[in-house]
Design an enzyme around this catalytic site. Structure first.
Site, PDB file in Angstrom:
ATOM      1  N   TYR A  19       0.790  -1.231   0.000  1.00 45.56           N
ATOM      2  CA  TYR A  19       0.000   0.000   0.000  1.00 45.56           C
ATOM      3  C   TYR A  19       0.824   1.283   0.000  1.00 45.56           C
ATOM      4  O   TYR A  19       0.259   2.363  -0.100  1.00 45.56           O
ATOM      5  CB  TYR A  19      -0.916   0.018   1.236  1.00 45.56           C
ATOM      6  CG  TYR A  19      -2.227  -0.709   1.021  1.00 45.56           C
ATOM      7  CD1 TYR A  19      -2.268  -2.098   0.914  1.00 45.56           C
ATOM      8  CD2 TYR A  19      -3.425  -0.018   0.919  1.00 45.56           C
ATOM      9  CE1 TYR A  19      -3.458  -2.767   0.716  1.00 45.56           C
ATOM     10  CE2 TYR A  19      -4.621  -0.674   0.731  1.00 45.56           C
ATOM     11  CZ  TYR A  19      -4.639  -2.045   0.628  1.00 45.56           C
ATOM     12  OH  TYR A  19      -5.827  -2.691   0.427  1.00 45.56           O
ATOM     13  N   ASP A  36      -6.947  -6.615   4.137  1.00 44.39           N
ATOM     14  CA  ASP A  36      -8.050  -5.957   3.428  1.00 44.39           C
ATOM     15  C   ASP A  36      -9.002  -7.010   2.867  1.00 44.39           C
ATOM     16  O   ASP A  36     -10.219  -6.929   3.044  1.00 44.39           O
ATOM     17  CB  ASP A  36      -7.478  -5.095   2.293  1.00 44.39           C
ATOM     18  CG  ASP A  36      -8.583  -4.453   1.469  1.00 44.39           C
ATOM     19  OD1 ASP A  36      -9.491  -3.868   2.072  1.00 44.39           O
ATOM     20  OD2 ASP A  36      -8.535  -4.557   0.233  1.00 44.39           O
ATOM     21  N   LYS A  67       2.209 -15.343   2.964  1.00 43.49           N
ATOM     22  CA  LYS A  67       2.381 -16.145   1.751  1.00 43.49           C
ATOM     23  C   LYS A  67       3.873 -16.386   1.562  1.00 43.49           C
ATOM     24  O   LYS A  67       4.458 -16.105   0.514  1.00 43.49           O
ATOM     25  CB  LYS A  67       1.750 -15.401   0.552  1.00 43.49           C
ATOM     26  CG  LYS A  67       1.631 -16.198  -0.707  1.00 43.49           C
ATOM     27  CD  LYS A  67       0.657 -17.358  -0.650  1.00 43.49           C
ATOM     28  CE  LYS A  67       0.806 -18.210  -1.894  1.00 43.49           C
ATOM     29  NZ  LYS A  67       0.121 -19.516  -1.787  1.00 43.49           N
ATOM     30  N   ASP A  69      -3.988 -18.375   1.502  1.00 44.34           N
ATOM     31  CA  ASP A  69      -5.000 -19.101   0.713  1.00 44.34           C
ATOM     32  C   ASP A  69      -5.709 -20.135   1.583  1.00 44.34           C
ATOM     33  O   ASP A  69      -6.936 -20.277   1.558  1.00 44.34           O
ATOM     34  CB  ASP A  69      -4.387 -19.725  -0.562  1.00 44.34           C
ATOM     35  CG  ASP A  69      -3.047 -20.393  -0.341  1.00 44.34           C
ATOM     36  OD1 ASP A  69      -2.497 -20.331   0.778  1.00 44.34           O
ATOM     37  OD2 ASP A  69      -2.527 -21.001  -1.307  1.00 44.34           O
ATOM     38  N   ASP A  98     -13.187  -8.321   4.314  1.00 41.44           N
ATOM     39  CA  ASP A  98     -14.474  -8.359   3.598  1.00 41.44           C
ATOM     40  C   ASP A  98     -15.064  -9.769   3.657  1.00 41.44           C
ATOM     41  O   ASP A  98     -16.278  -9.930   3.822  1.00 41.44           O
ATOM     42  CB  ASP A  98     -14.297  -7.938   2.134  1.00 41.44           C
ATOM     43  CG  ASP A  98     -14.407  -6.423   1.940  1.00 41.44           C
ATOM     44  OD1 ASP A  98     -14.022  -5.671   2.862  1.00 41.44           O
ATOM     45  OD2 ASP A  98     -14.867  -5.982   0.867  1.00 41.44           O
TER      46      ASP A  98
HETATM   47  C1  IPM Z   1     -10.557  -0.526   3.110  1.00 46.32           C
HETATM   48  C2  IPM Z   1     -10.546  -0.086   1.662  1.00 46.32           C
HETATM   49  C3  IPM Z   1      -9.258   0.648   1.325  1.00 46.32           C
HETATM   50  C4  IPM Z   1      -8.115  -0.328   1.570  1.00 46.32           C
HETATM   51  C5  IPM Z   1      -9.200   1.224  -0.110  1.00 46.32           C
HETATM   52  C6  IPM Z   1     -10.308   2.224  -0.343  1.00 46.32           C
HETATM   53  C7  IPM Z   1      -7.883   1.848  -0.424  1.00 46.32           C
HETATM   54  O1  IPM Z   1     -10.770  -1.173   0.832  1.00 46.32           O
HETATM   55  O2  IPM Z   1     -10.413   0.315   3.998  1.00 46.32           O
HETATM   56  O3  IPM Z   1     -10.742  -1.725   3.374  1.00 46.32           O
HETATM   57  O4  IPM Z   1      -7.799  -1.155   0.704  1.00 46.32           O
HETATM   58  O5  IPM Z   1      -7.527  -0.273   2.645  1.00 46.32           O
HETATM   59 MN    MN Z   2     -11.353  -2.994   1.885  1.00 44.33          MN
END
Ligand code: IPM
Ligand code: MN
Ligand code: NAD
Length: 377
Positions: free
Chosen positions: A155, A263, A206, A239, A267
């Protein structure tokens, strides 16, 4: 809340927030502008319930300002936030009119880096079994926290493009991993587990493919884990971890991983617990001003319709109060969310019929009533 069932706070002593607090509010783009007012309403109600003072100062940073004025994160913003505020509440950044995402990178990643918010704490907790897509899983099966390294990795934006637009084009994106950066996030994860008497820490990388960057993660993990013999710690490749999170999420208490993998799996974790609309996060610097936000983005596909779920932001605000050490106020906010889910007072993503504002009103009213019932005791 008992330690075992409350994986939301930093677990470390609060550095900010006395009896009153000053909060910088950055709603940002898209549904950020819809959900953050609801989180502020819930915060005001919780502060009133606890006889605390809370002051909001709004900042209009986001796509509109960037398009109009060319300003993303104004000069000196990080000093102001660090020196004059106890915490930051942020909605989301991202706008289809700005596909390069530059303003979002400047503001969101800029604050994470400049304020050295090295812990991205993303709790995953199934509040109500009805909301997991996994068959036969209950609240007891899905309760863990992801600690995502938040200041390094892929990042940092180091790299470049050579011979852009030609057939010989080369794009380089550097993956930065420092001993200090890797060690402090792994140690934070272990300290969190120790304070909360959690049994398992899983470090995920990884290293079988990333033989330099994640070799460092392996070596640092081997060193740090020795200091926590009471905790069962192990390693899974990312993975395999992704597969195991779906197959048997119950095995996880604390997961620690690098920026990009964190990240992605946050999700995945959010969906296990009912979806992105519910997931909160804290970008934490244990010594300074921290930033709290929902895990989701600006959701252009539903922005402006008044249907976004405000719960992720409300729970992020609850994390903020817990980080201040305002345990009771934080618990009241979480109790409101649990009640809303139980009573189906929720938005369409969870099968309810409320809009963003009415869902937020329900939560704020619930919190206000807690005060009445406590006063009446
Ligand atoms: C998050 C988002 C951000 C990240 C993006 C918008 C850069 O997906 O906060 O999870 O990847 O950190
Ligand atoms: Mn995210
Ligand atoms: P997103 O999280 O915005 O949306 C993904 C899906 O989840 C969409 O279908 C959306 O409608 C749904 N969703 C998200 N939040 C919801 C809520 N509160 N209630 C109901 N449904 C919700 O991810 P995306 O579409 O990949 O990204 C959109 C923009 O947001 C992009 O510009 C991206 O870079 C940005 N983004 C920003 C952040 C952040 O600021 N922290 C986080 C993720 C994505």
């Amino acid at each position: 809340m008992t330690p075992q069932n409350a994986p939301q706070s930093s677990g470390l002593p609060a550095k900010r927030g006395g009896s009153g607090s000053r909060i910088a509010v950055i709603p940002g783009d898209g549904i950020g502008q819809e959900v953050i007012p609801e989180a502020c309403k819930a915060l005001s109600a919780a502060a009133a319930a606890g006889n605390r003072r809370i002051e909001f100062v709004h900042f209009d940073w986001g796509a509109d300002k960037f398009l109009k004025e060319g300003i993303s994160l104004p000069l000196g913003a990080e000093e102001i936030l660090r020196d004059e505020f106890d915490a930051i509440l942020l909605g989301a950044l991202g706008d289809p009119r700005l596909p390069s995402n530059k303003h979002a990178a400047d503001i969101l990643l800029g604050l994470r880096f400049k304020l050295d918010l090295y812990v991205n704490a993303r709790p995953v907790e199934l509040f109500d079994a009805r909301f997991t897509p996994l068959r036969d899983r209950t609240e007891r099966d899905i309760r863990f926290i992801v600690f995502r390294e938040n200041t390094e990795g892929l990042y940092v934006g180091m790299g470049g493009i050579f011979k852009k637009g030609t057939a010989d084009e080369i794009a380089v994106q550097e993956d930065i991993n420092t001993r200090k950066g890797v060690e402090r996030i792994i140690r934070y994860a272990f300290e969190y587990a120790r304070r909360r008497f959690l049994k398992h820490v899983c470090m995920s990388d990884k290293s079988n493919a990333l033989n330099f960057a994640h070799d460092l993660w392996q070596r640092v993990f081997a060193e740090v884990r020795r200091e926590y013999p009471e905790i069962e710690s192990r390693h899974l490749y990312i993975d395999t971890l992704s597969m195991e999170m779906v197959r048997d999420p119950r095995q996880f208490d604390v997961i620690v991983t690098c920026n990009l993998f964190g990240d992605i799996i946050s999700d995945l974790g959010a969906q296990l617990a009912g979806g992105l609309g519910l997931a909160p996060s804290g970008n934490i610097n244990p010594e300074s001003t921290s930033l709290f936000e929902p895990v989701h983005g600006s959701a252009p596909n539903i922005a402006g319709k008044g249907i976004a779920n405000p719960i992720g932001s409300v729970l992020a605000a609850a994390m903020m109060l817990e980080n201040f050490g305002w345990e009771r106020e934080s618990a009241v906010m979480e109790a409101a969310v649990r009640a809303a889910l139980r009573e189906n007072q929720v938005t369409a993503d969870l099968g309810g019929s409320l809009g963003t504002r009415t869902a937020g009103d329900w939560l704020a009213n619930f919190i206000a009533k807690q005060r009445l019932s406590e006063a009446g005791k």
